[in-house]
Every structure is written in structure tokens, then in C-alpha cells.
Design a protein around this motif. Sequence first.
Motif, PDB file in Angstrom:
ATOM      1  N   THR A 244      21.885  -7.290   0.157  1.00 24.29           N
ATOM      2  CA  THR A 244      21.135  -6.783   1.304  1.00 24.29           C
ATOM      3  C   THR A 244      20.515  -5.428   0.995  1.00 24.29           C
ATOM      4  OG1 THR A 244      22.614  -7.964   2.800  1.00 24.29           O
ATOM      5  CG2 THR A 244      21.310  -6.179   3.752  1.00 24.29           C
ATOM      6  N   LEU A 245      21.264  -4.568   0.339  1.00 25.91           N
ATOM      7  CA  LEU A 245      20.725  -3.255  -0.040  1.00 25.91           C
ATOM      8  C   LEU A 245      19.568  -3.398  -1.026  1.00 25.91           C
ATOM      9  CD1 LEU A 245      23.983  -1.128  -0.390  1.00 25.91           C
ATOM     10  CD2 LEU A 245      22.209  -0.914   1.349  1.00 25.91           C
ATOM     11  N   LEU A 246      19.715  -4.265  -2.025  1.00 25.88           N
ATOM     12  CA  LEU A 246      18.654  -4.463  -3.004  1.00 25.88           C
ATOM     13  C   LEU A 246      17.379  -5.010  -2.362  1.00 25.88           C
ATOM     14  CD1 LEU A 246      20.665  -5.909  -6.038  1.00 25.88           C
ATOM     15  CD2 LEU A 246      19.655  -3.627  -5.814  1.00 25.88           C
ATOM     16  N   VAL A 247      17.530  -5.967  -1.484  1.00 25.26           N
ATOM     17  CA  VAL A 247      16.354  -6.533  -0.804  1.00 25.26           C
ATOM     18  C   VAL A 247      15.705  -5.489   0.098  1.00 25.26           C
ATOM     19  CG1 VAL A 247      15.613  -8.246   0.903  1.00 25.26           C
ATOM     20  CG2 VAL A 247      17.122  -8.922  -0.962  1.00 25.26           C
ATOM     21  N   SER A 248      16.507  -4.694   0.789  1.00 19.85           N
ATOM     22  CA  SER A 248      15.922  -3.676   1.662  1.00 19.85           C
ATOM     23  C   SER A 248      15.203  -2.601   0.855  1.00 19.85           C
ATOM     24  CB  SER A 248      16.984  -3.058   2.568  1.00 19.85           C
ATOM     25  OG  SER A 248      17.946  -2.360   1.809  1.00 19.85           O
ATOM     26  N   ILE A 249      15.741  -2.224  -0.295  1.00 21.56           N
ATOM     27  CA  ILE A 249      15.061  -1.251  -1.163  1.00 21.56           C
ATOM     28  C   ILE A 249      13.751  -1.839  -1.674  1.00 21.56           C
ATOM     29  CG2 ILE A 249      15.192  -0.072  -3.397  1.00 21.56           C
ATOM     30  CD1 ILE A 249      18.227   0.302  -2.799  1.00 21.56           C
ATOM     31  N   TYR A 250      13.802  -3.103  -2.115  1.00 23.34           N
ATOM     32  CA  TYR A 250      12.596  -3.773  -2.610  1.00 23.34           C
ATOM     33  C   TYR A 250      11.517  -3.819  -1.533  1.00 23.34           C
ATOM     34  CZ  TYR A 250       9.577  -7.610  -4.096  1.00 23.34           C
ATOM     35  OH  TYR A 250       8.497  -8.380  -4.411  1.00 23.34           O
ATOM     36  N   LEU A 251      11.895  -4.248  -0.337  1.00 30.04           N
ATOM     37  CA  LEU A 251      10.920  -4.330   0.747  1.00 30.04           C
ATOM     38  C   LEU A 251      10.410  -2.949   1.152  1.00 30.04           C
ATOM     39  CD1 LEU A 251      12.505  -7.107   2.981  1.00 30.04           C
ATOM     40  CD2 LEU A 251      10.506  -7.297   1.487  1.00 30.04           C
ATOM     41  N   GLY A 252      11.262  -1.935   1.114  1.00 37.63           N
ATOM     42  CA  GLY A 252      10.826  -0.571   1.416  1.00 37.63           C
ATOM     43  C   GLY A 252       9.805  -0.069   0.415  1.00 37.63           C
ATOM     44  N   VAL A 253      10.037  -0.351  -0.872  1.00 38.67           N
ATOM     45  CA  VAL A 253       9.074   0.066  -1.908  1.00 38.67           C
ATOM     46  C   VAL A 253       7.749  -0.660  -1.722  1.00 38.67           C
ATOM     47  CG1 VAL A 253       8.600  -0.015  -4.393  1.00 38.67           C
ATOM     48  CG2 VAL A 253      10.826   0.768  -3.573  1.00 38.67           C
ATOM     49  N   ILE A 254       7.808  -1.966  -1.485  1.00 36.52           N
ATOM     50  CA  ILE A 254       6.585  -2.737  -1.260  1.00 36.52           C
ATOM     51  C   ILE A 254       5.836  -2.187  -0.045  1.00 36.52           C
ATOM     52  CG2 ILE A 254       5.678  -5.015  -0.613  1.00 36.52           C
ATOM     53  CD1 ILE A 254       6.547  -4.857  -3.509  1.00 36.52           C
ATOM     54  N   ASP A 255       6.549  -1.857   1.011  1.00 35.81           N
ATOM     55  CA  ASP A 255       5.930  -1.309   2.209  1.00 35.81           C
ATOM     56  C   ASP A 255       5.253   0.025   1.913  1.00 35.81           C
ATOM     57  OD1 ASP A 255       5.412  -1.189   5.085  1.00 35.81           O
ATOM     58  OD2 ASP A 255       6.929   0.406   5.108  1.00 35.81           O
ATOM     59  N   MET A 256       5.920   0.896   1.156  1.00 32.89           N
ATOM     60  CA  MET A 256       5.325   2.194   0.820  1.00 32.89           C
ATOM     61  C   MET A 256       4.067   2.018  -0.027  1.00 32.89           C
ATOM     62  SD  MET A 256       8.564   4.822   0.270  1.00 32.89           S
ATOM     63  CE  MET A 256       8.616   4.456  -1.437  1.00 32.89           C
ATOM     64  N   VAL A 257       4.125   1.113  -0.996  1.00 30.91           N
ATOM     65  CA  VAL A 257       2.957   0.883  -1.860  1.00 30.91           C
ATOM     66  C   VAL A 257       1.798   0.323  -1.045  1.00 30.91           C
ATOM     67  CG1 VAL A 257       2.100  -0.544  -3.760  1.00 30.91           C
ATOM     68  CG2 VAL A 257       4.299   0.614  -3.977  1.00 30.91           C
ATOM     69  N   LEU A 258       2.051  -0.677  -0.226  1.00 32.11           N
ATOM     70  CA  LEU A 258       0.970  -1.259   0.575  1.00 32.11           C
ATOM     71  C   LEU A 258       0.416  -0.261   1.587  1.00 32.11           C
ATOM     72  CD1 LEU A 258       2.293  -4.876   1.195  1.00 32.11           C
ATOM     73  CD2 LEU A 258       0.441  -4.155  -0.312  1.00 32.11           C
ATOM     74  N   THR A 259       1.276   0.567   2.150  1.00 34.55           N
ATOM     75  CA  THR A 259       0.809   1.601   3.081  1.00 34.55           C
ATOM     76  C   THR A 259      -0.112   2.581   2.373  1.00 34.55           C
ATOM     77  OG1 THR A 259       2.808   1.399   4.410  1.00 34.55           O
ATOM     78  CG2 THR A 259       1.543   3.424   4.672  1.00 34.55           C
ATOM     79  N   ALA A 260       0.290   3.002   1.174  1.00 37.65           N
ATOM     80  CA  ALA A 260      -0.541   3.939   0.416  1.00 37.65           C
ATOM     81  C   ALA A 260      -1.877   3.303   0.033  1.00 37.65           C
ATOM     82  CB  ALA A 260       0.200   4.400  -0.833  1.00 37.65           C
ATOM     83  N   VAL A 261      -1.839   2.066  -0.418  1.00 41.20           N
ATOM     84  CA  VAL A 261      -3.081   1.382  -0.830  1.00 41.20           C
ATOM     85  C   VAL A 261      -3.997   1.204   0.368  1.00 41.20           C
ATOM     86  CG1 VAL A 261      -3.995  -0.822  -1.645  1.00 41.20           C
ATOM     87  CG2 VAL A 261      -2.067   0.236  -2.824  1.00 41.20           C
ATOM     88  N   LEU A 262      -3.461   0.723   1.485  1.00 43.00           N
ATOM     89  CA  LEU A 262      -4.298   0.507   2.656  1.00 43.00           C
ATOM     90  C   LEU A 262      -4.814   1.814   3.251  1.00 43.00           C
ATOM     91  CD1 LEU A 262      -2.407  -2.441   4.378  1.00 43.00           C
ATOM     92  CD2 LEU A 262      -4.573  -2.518   3.141  1.00 43.00           C
ATOM     93  N   SER A 263      -4.021   2.873   3.178  1.00 45.26           N
ATOM     94  CA  SER A 263      -4.482   4.184   3.655  1.00 45.26           C
ATOM     95  C   SER A 263      -5.629   4.684   2.791  1.00 45.26           C
ATOM     96  CB  SER A 263      -3.328   5.196   3.621  1.00 45.26           C
ATOM     97  OG  SER A 263      -2.360   4.860   4.557  1.00 45.26           O
ATOM     98  N   ALA A 264      -5.537   4.460   1.486  1.00 42.49           N
ATOM     99  CA  ALA A 264      -6.597   4.880   0.580  1.00 42.49           C
ATOM    100  C   ALA A 264      -7.868   4.062   0.819  1.00 42.49           C
ATOM    101  CB  ALA A 264      -6.148   4.741  -0.863  1.00 42.49           C
ATOM    102  N   VAL A 265      -7.712   2.798   1.090  1.00 44.46           N
ATOM    103  CA  VAL A 265      -8.879   1.929   1.298  1.00 44.46           C
ATOM    104  C   VAL A 265      -9.582   2.258   2.622  1.00 44.46           C
ATOM    105  CG1 VAL A 265      -9.553  -0.471   1.766  1.00 44.46           C
ATOM    106  CG2 VAL A 265      -8.007   0.044  -0.126  1.00 44.46           C
ATOM    107  N   PHE A 266      -8.827   2.469   3.684  1.00 41.49           N
ATOM    108  CA  PHE A 266      -9.431   2.654   4.992  1.00 41.49           C
ATOM    109  C   PHE A 266      -9.725   4.113   5.347  1.00 41.49           C
ATOM    110  CE2 PHE A 266      -7.389  -1.542   5.695  1.00 41.49           C
ATOM    111  CZ  PHE A 266      -8.542  -2.247   5.947  1.00 41.49           C
ATOM    112  N   SER A 267      -9.431   5.062   4.467  1.00 46.28           N
ATOM    113  CA  SER A 267      -9.730   6.455   4.805  1.00 46.28           C
ATOM    114  C   SER A 267     -10.867   7.007   3.989  1.00 46.28           C
ATOM    115  CB  SER A 267      -8.521   7.339   4.628  1.00 46.28           C
ATOM    116  OG  SER A 267      -8.068   7.338   3.290  1.00 46.28           O
TER     117      SER A 267
END
Length: 60
Positions: free
Chosen positions: A37-60
Motif C-alpha cells: 500500500t505504501l509503495l503504490v501510494s508513493i508511486y501514485l503520488g509521484v505520477i500525480d506530481m509529474v502530471l501536475t507539473a507537466v499540465l501546469s507547464a502546458v496550460f500556463s
Amino acid sequence: MKRLFSFLREAKAELKKVTWPGKQQIWHSTLIVIVFTLLVSIYLGVIDMVLTAVLSAVFS
């Protein structure tokens, strides 16, 4: 009512046939679930941070 009591008697007999896990097996299984559960939550958190950064860069 007779069917209910019959069902309960049969259920009790079946539960006596079950091989229940020991404390050590329960501890190991619980530890595996927590680690996974910890590994999956860390993985999903990293994916979320990366996608947030990419989408913020694209839309700003």
C-alpha cells in the motif's frame, strides 16, 4: 426455523474444518499489505506530481 438451525449447525461444522493461519502468518500478510500500500501510494503520488507539473507547464 428448522432450516435456519440446520444451516447454523452445518456452518459451525464447516468452520471447525478450516485451517486458521497462525500469528506469524497473519503478521507477515499484514506487513506485505502495508508495504504494498505504501509503495503504490508513493508511486501514485509521484505520477500525480509529474502530471501536475507537466499540465501546469502546458496550460500556463
